[in-house]
Scaffold this active site. Sequence first.
Site, PDB file in Angstrom:
ATOM      1  N   GLU A  40       0.838  -1.204   0.000  1.00 43.03           N
ATOM      2  CA  GLU A  40       0.000   0.000   0.000  1.00 43.03           C
ATOM      3  C   GLU A  40       0.874   1.256   0.000  1.00 43.03           C
ATOM      4  O   GLU A  40       0.615   2.211  -0.747  1.00 43.03           O
ATOM      5  CB  GLU A  40      -0.896  -0.017   1.230  1.00 43.03           C
ATOM      6  CG  GLU A  40      -1.726   1.238   1.445  1.00 43.03           C
ATOM      7  CD  GLU A  40      -2.212   1.353   2.874  1.00 43.03           C
ATOM      8  OE1 GLU A  40      -2.473   2.488   3.316  1.00 43.03           O
ATOM      9  OE2 GLU A  40      -2.316   0.319   3.565  1.00 43.03           O
ATOM     10  N   ASP A  44       0.803   3.840  -3.160  1.00 47.46           N
ATOM     11  CA  ASP A  44       0.372   5.225  -2.957  1.00 47.46           C
ATOM     12  C   ASP A  44       1.288   6.187  -3.709  1.00 47.46           C
ATOM     13  O   ASP A  44       0.832   7.100  -4.404  1.00 47.46           O
ATOM     14  CB  ASP A  44       0.376   5.534  -1.462  1.00 47.46           C
ATOM     15  CG  ASP A  44       0.091   6.993  -1.164  1.00 47.46           C
ATOM     16  OD1 ASP A  44      -1.034   7.452  -1.435  1.00 47.46           O
ATOM     17  OD2 ASP A  44       1.000   7.688  -0.663  1.00 47.46           O
ATOM     18  N   ASP A 113      -7.197   1.244   0.432  1.00 46.20           N
ATOM     19  CA  ASP A 113      -5.843   0.759   0.707  1.00 46.20           C
ATOM     20  C   ASP A 113      -5.500  -0.448  -0.158  1.00 46.20           C
ATOM     21  O   ASP A 113      -4.347  -0.611  -0.596  1.00 46.20           O
ATOM     22  CB  ASP A 113      -5.713   0.378   2.184  1.00 46.20           C
ATOM     23  CG  ASP A 113      -5.774   1.587   3.110  1.00 46.20           C
ATOM     24  OD1 ASP A 113      -5.675   2.721   2.617  1.00 46.20           O
ATOM     25  OD2 ASP A 113      -5.942   1.375   4.334  1.00 46.20           O
ATOM     26  N   GLU A 116      -4.420   0.590  -3.641  1.00 42.59           N
ATOM     27  CA  GLU A 116      -3.026   1.042  -3.620  1.00 42.59           C
ATOM     28  C   GLU A 116      -2.065  -0.141  -3.531  1.00 42.59           C
ATOM     29  O   GLU A 116      -1.014  -0.154  -4.183  1.00 42.59           O
ATOM     30  CB  GLU A 116      -2.799   1.992  -2.446  1.00 42.59           C
ATOM     31  CG  GLU A 116      -3.507   3.329  -2.615  1.00 42.59           C
ATOM     32  CD  GLU A 116      -3.311   4.266  -1.448  1.00 42.59           C
ATOM     33  OE1 GLU A 116      -3.423   5.485  -1.641  1.00 42.59           O
ATOM     34  OE2 GLU A 116      -3.067   3.783  -0.321  1.00 42.59           O
TER      35      GLU A 116
END
Length: 230
Positions: A40, A44, A113, A116
């Site tokens: 994650e 991101d 999440d 990502e």
Amino acid sequence: MNDPLLKLGQRLHYAFADEKLAQLALTHRSKGGKNNERLEFLGDSILSLIISDALFKQFPQAKEGKLTRLRSQLVRGKTLASVAREFELGEFLILGSSVIKSGEHRRESILADTVEALIGAIYLESGLEKTREVVLIWYQSRLQDLTLEDPVKDAKTRLQEYQQKHRLRLPVYDVQSVVGPTNEQVFTVSCSVPELASPLTAKGNSRRHAEQAAAERVLKQLGLQNQEGV
């Protein structure tokens, strides 16, 4: 590769060669052991890069502030959760029993999440250019619908811009407490600005959500909650 991952690959427009990597990207921390938090983190940053690059090319005359707000609109949790729901990602998540029983697997932050984390996993397996290709397919309609008219700014952005405009100290956010088990944490965050004698606090199921809620309280206290471009 098992049938669920084949099904997921069709929805994502990407078929994982490494089944274990795909499963790791889908594993929430509530399951215990290895989970998708590191993926994650990676995803991101990669998502931000891909969207930044796409916006830079799509709007060659736009200023930095406008591009930043457009990017924020596209990479925020609400948008990522919407992407996840389009894939019906919830049925593929690997979760702890407590999260499943409570219905928390439908929570926006978990879905966001996981998107990502999948981006991070695709990057590790296939590199940046393939990841860019896949992510731009996911975002195709959203990018096409964008205009240079100001998107709705979130509370933190509006508060920061107000402080900058009036040459005031920027807001300071502090985590006051984090309570609850790992998969059900509640964050309490304070936001302080020089105009107020004491900080205002708010709660959220992530630090980001708590900061937004605290910023919203400050805007309301200052009488600015309904103003755009303050």
